[in-house]
Design a protein around this motif. Structure first.
Motif, PDB file in Angstrom:
ATOM      1  N   ILE A   1     -14.591  13.990   1.029  1.00  0.00           N
ATOM      2  CA  ILE A   1     -13.395  13.268   0.034  1.00  0.00           C
ATOM      3  C   ILE A   1     -14.906  13.023  -0.990  1.00  0.00           C
ATOM      4  O   ILE A   1     -15.446  11.899  -1.868  1.00  0.00           O
TER       5      ILE A   1
ATOM      6  N   PRO B   1     -17.143  18.519  -0.380  1.00  0.00           N
ATOM      7  CA  PRO B   1     -16.128  18.598  -1.803  1.00  0.00           C
ATOM      8  C   PRO B   1     -16.274  19.222  -2.833  1.00  0.00           C
ATOM      9  O   PRO B   1     -15.669  19.425  -3.685  1.00  0.00           O
TER      10      PRO B   1
ATOM     11  N   PHE C   1     -12.364  19.591  -4.292  1.00  0.00           N
ATOM     12  CA  PHE C   1     -11.903  19.870  -5.222  1.00  0.00           C
ATOM     13  C   PHE C   1     -11.543  20.138  -6.345  1.00  0.00           C
ATOM     14  O   PHE C   1     -10.913  20.346  -7.080  1.00  0.00           O
TER      15      PHE C   1
ATOM     16  N   THR D   1      -8.318  11.346  -2.758  1.00  0.00           N
ATOM     17  CA  THR D   1      -8.233  12.351  -1.674  1.00  0.00           C
ATOM     18  C   THR D   1      -7.684  13.375  -1.936  1.00  0.00           C
ATOM     19  O   THR D   1      -6.278  13.315  -1.239  1.00  0.00           O
TER      20      THR D   1
ATOM     21  N   ALA E   1      -8.182  18.603   0.197  1.00  0.00           N
ATOM     22  CA  ALA E   1      -9.106  17.908   1.411  1.00  0.00           C
ATOM     23  C   ALA E   1      -8.236  17.949   2.875  1.00  0.00           C
ATOM     24  O   ALA E   1      -8.603  18.300   4.309  1.00  0.00           O
TER      25      ALA E   1
END
Length: 526
Positions: free
Chosen positions: A234, A243, A247, A449, A453
């Protein structure tokens, strides 16, 4: 004879140290604030006593033998009247940050009272107050909310104690000690014990689960709300491509919500997420790893698909080397509307400055609920729970967050380098305790978060297949605090009940405290 001038610089430090110690001693000397109340949950009215008290945190090992407290930590407990310890589980709950007090879980989802905010992530009009929570987790366990050192009114006794507490391992040690002291003082060693943590509270909870096992406390369950056990997943940092891939499904889900996607991608949130998840697995992760080795044709294809999934221009995607960070998405997704996207609640938006700056000044997702929760909590703490403390209650302590020590272990060499990770602690606890189970909860509009993830962290737990059956992951259509949306608050409670169903503790408590329980006023101070 000593030079008086030479001693002068040390005098302020000594005076400050004495004030800190005296402050902690005063907090620990305060009698517990006691009150009574009841909450209607389904067909049952559950009567409780509420007790808010500061507990001491002693040093570890030989240093702790003298009993000298290193901190005073506030715990707020709700205890079912007339329940035997063996028949009533207890759940210790904390939020994250690091630097956050526990009011979010306390007055958002778990406790017998809650702050009601709009379902769409917008800010409600004042005044703000708590109301009864018919979805309280109190139906399933006694609840103990913990404010870690230097959050809320909790405090350490010295600068050295503060430095230790504001670290991954020191924090876990402190809260494990708080749990031990609470179980002892309330004679609850005969109860089943659960943990519930949110955000950094999941980082903390995973570490504490293993720590408590070492201390002889066998947890029955750990509840992880908005997982953050592996910071590599993250944190956008140089040379960390993970990430960007994890994401992307969250970006697609948010882009669909704000009407940025075309065709079949824009039809439903599920369609956007499914397309993004497939793209990450099949193409995107490999493309990020390939870097400059991509051909021009491959690079153009990846850029085009990232653009389609995020609603961002292809030119911007190419300018960012195919890597869209959270910061880029927050400021660019709705730039043509003059809006920034919320981080912890991406359905929320806020107005950009007239200068269209890209400086992150506030999170619309947290601004919408920060003041309502704080104001309602301060009134509730003082007027109902009886906590008449005039000092500032640190809801979100930025100094704690900025000064946090993310390293783990002492003298660990290379093993302590890199991103903080406590998922190995949770995996070890699951292997050590054959009865421990885990419930993870993720909001699909959480860009702090992201749910994918959390998928990654849970899928990489170092546990065999039979142990993995004790890990459950559920998803909700809101953000980081998914329980602020009524439908998700209801679903979260239902998922908790289903997760706990194999336990006979719940059925015994419902039988003992069901329709025949006496009805009393909603809450009165003792």
């Amino acid at each position: 004879m000593p030079d008086p001038a030479a001693a002068t610089p040390a005098a302020p430090e000594a005076d400050a140290a004495k004030k800190l110690k005296d402050h902690v001693e005063r907090l620990l000397a305060r009698p517990a604030a006691q009150s009574e109340g009841s909450v209607q949950v389904g067909a049952h009215r559950l009567e409780y006593t509420a007790s808010a008290a500061f507990l001491p945190v002693a040093a570890e090992g030989i240093d702790g033998a003298s009993g000298e407290p290193q901190a005073a930590v506030l715990t707020t407990a709700y205890l079912l009247k007339g329940a035997a310890a063996a028949e009533r589980p207890v759940c210790f709950a904390f939020n994250g940050g690091p630097g956050s007090a526990s009011i979010w879980l306390h007055l958002g989802a778990l406790g017998p009272k809650r702050v009601v905010v709009p379902d769409d992530g917008s800010m409600p009009l004042p005044p703000y107050a708590v109301e009864d929570n018919p979805h309280s987790w109190f139906e399933h366990f006694d609840l103990v909310f913990v404010d870690p050192p230097h959050t809320g009114w909790s405090c350490t006794v010295s600068e050295a104690a503060r430095k230790k507490a504001l670290s991954v391992d020191g924090d876990a040690d402190a809260l494990a000690e708080v749990i031990r002291v609470w179980l002892t003082r309330h004679q609850r060693w005969g109860s089943a014990v659960y943990l519930a943590g949110e955000s950094y509270g999941t980082t903390r909870g995973a570490a504490i689960a293993d720590k408590l096992q070492t201390l002889g406390v066998a947890l029955s369950g750990v509840i992880l709300v908005s997982c953050a056990m592996d910071l590599q997943s993250i944190v956008f940092a140089p040379a960390n491509d993970l990430p960007y891939a994890l994401f992307l499904p969250g970006f697609a889900n948010t882009a669909q919500y704000h009407g940025l996607l075309r065709g079949s991608l824009g039809a439903t949130p599920a369609a956007a997420r499914a397309a993004a998840e497939e793209f990450v697995q099949v193409d995107y992760a490999a493309a990020l790893q390939a870097g400059s080795r991509l051909t021009e044709k491959e690079r153009a294809r990846i850029a085009r698909r990232v653009s389609e999934l995020t609603g961002l221009s292809r030119a911007l995607v190419e300018e960012k080397d195919l890597r869209i960070s959270d910061h880029t998405f927050f400021f660019e997704a709705l730039r043509d509307r003059g809006l920034i996207v919320g981080r912890l609640e991406s359905r929320s938006t806020g107005p950009m400055a007239a200068s269209r700056t890209r400086e992150w000044e506030f999170d619309p997702g947290i601004e919408a609920i920060g003041a309502p929760y704080t104001m309602a909590a301060m009134a509730y703490f003082r007027e109902v729970l009886g906590l008449d403390i005039e000092a500032r209650y640190q809801v979100l302590n930025r100094e704690v967050n900025m000064g946090w020590n993310w390293s783990r272990g002492e003298g660990a060499g290379r093993s302590s380098m890199g991103f903080t990770s406590t998922s190995p602690d949770l995996a070890r606890a699951l292997r050590r305790n054959v009865h421990l189970k885990v419930l993870a909860a993720s909001g699909r509009y959480d860009l702090g978060t992201p749910y994918s993830a959390s998928d990654w962290s849970l899928a990489r737990l170092d546990i065999p297949a039979d142990v993995r059956q004790r890990v459950t992951h559920r998803y909700y259509d809101a953000g980081h605090m998914m329980y602020t949306r009524q439908a998700d608050l209801t679903q979260l409670k239902a998922d908790l009940a289903a997760w706990m169903r194999p336990s006979r503790h719940v059925r015994r408590n419902q039988d003992a405290n069901g329709p025949g329980a006496a009805r009393r006023p909603a809450h009165r101070r003792g």
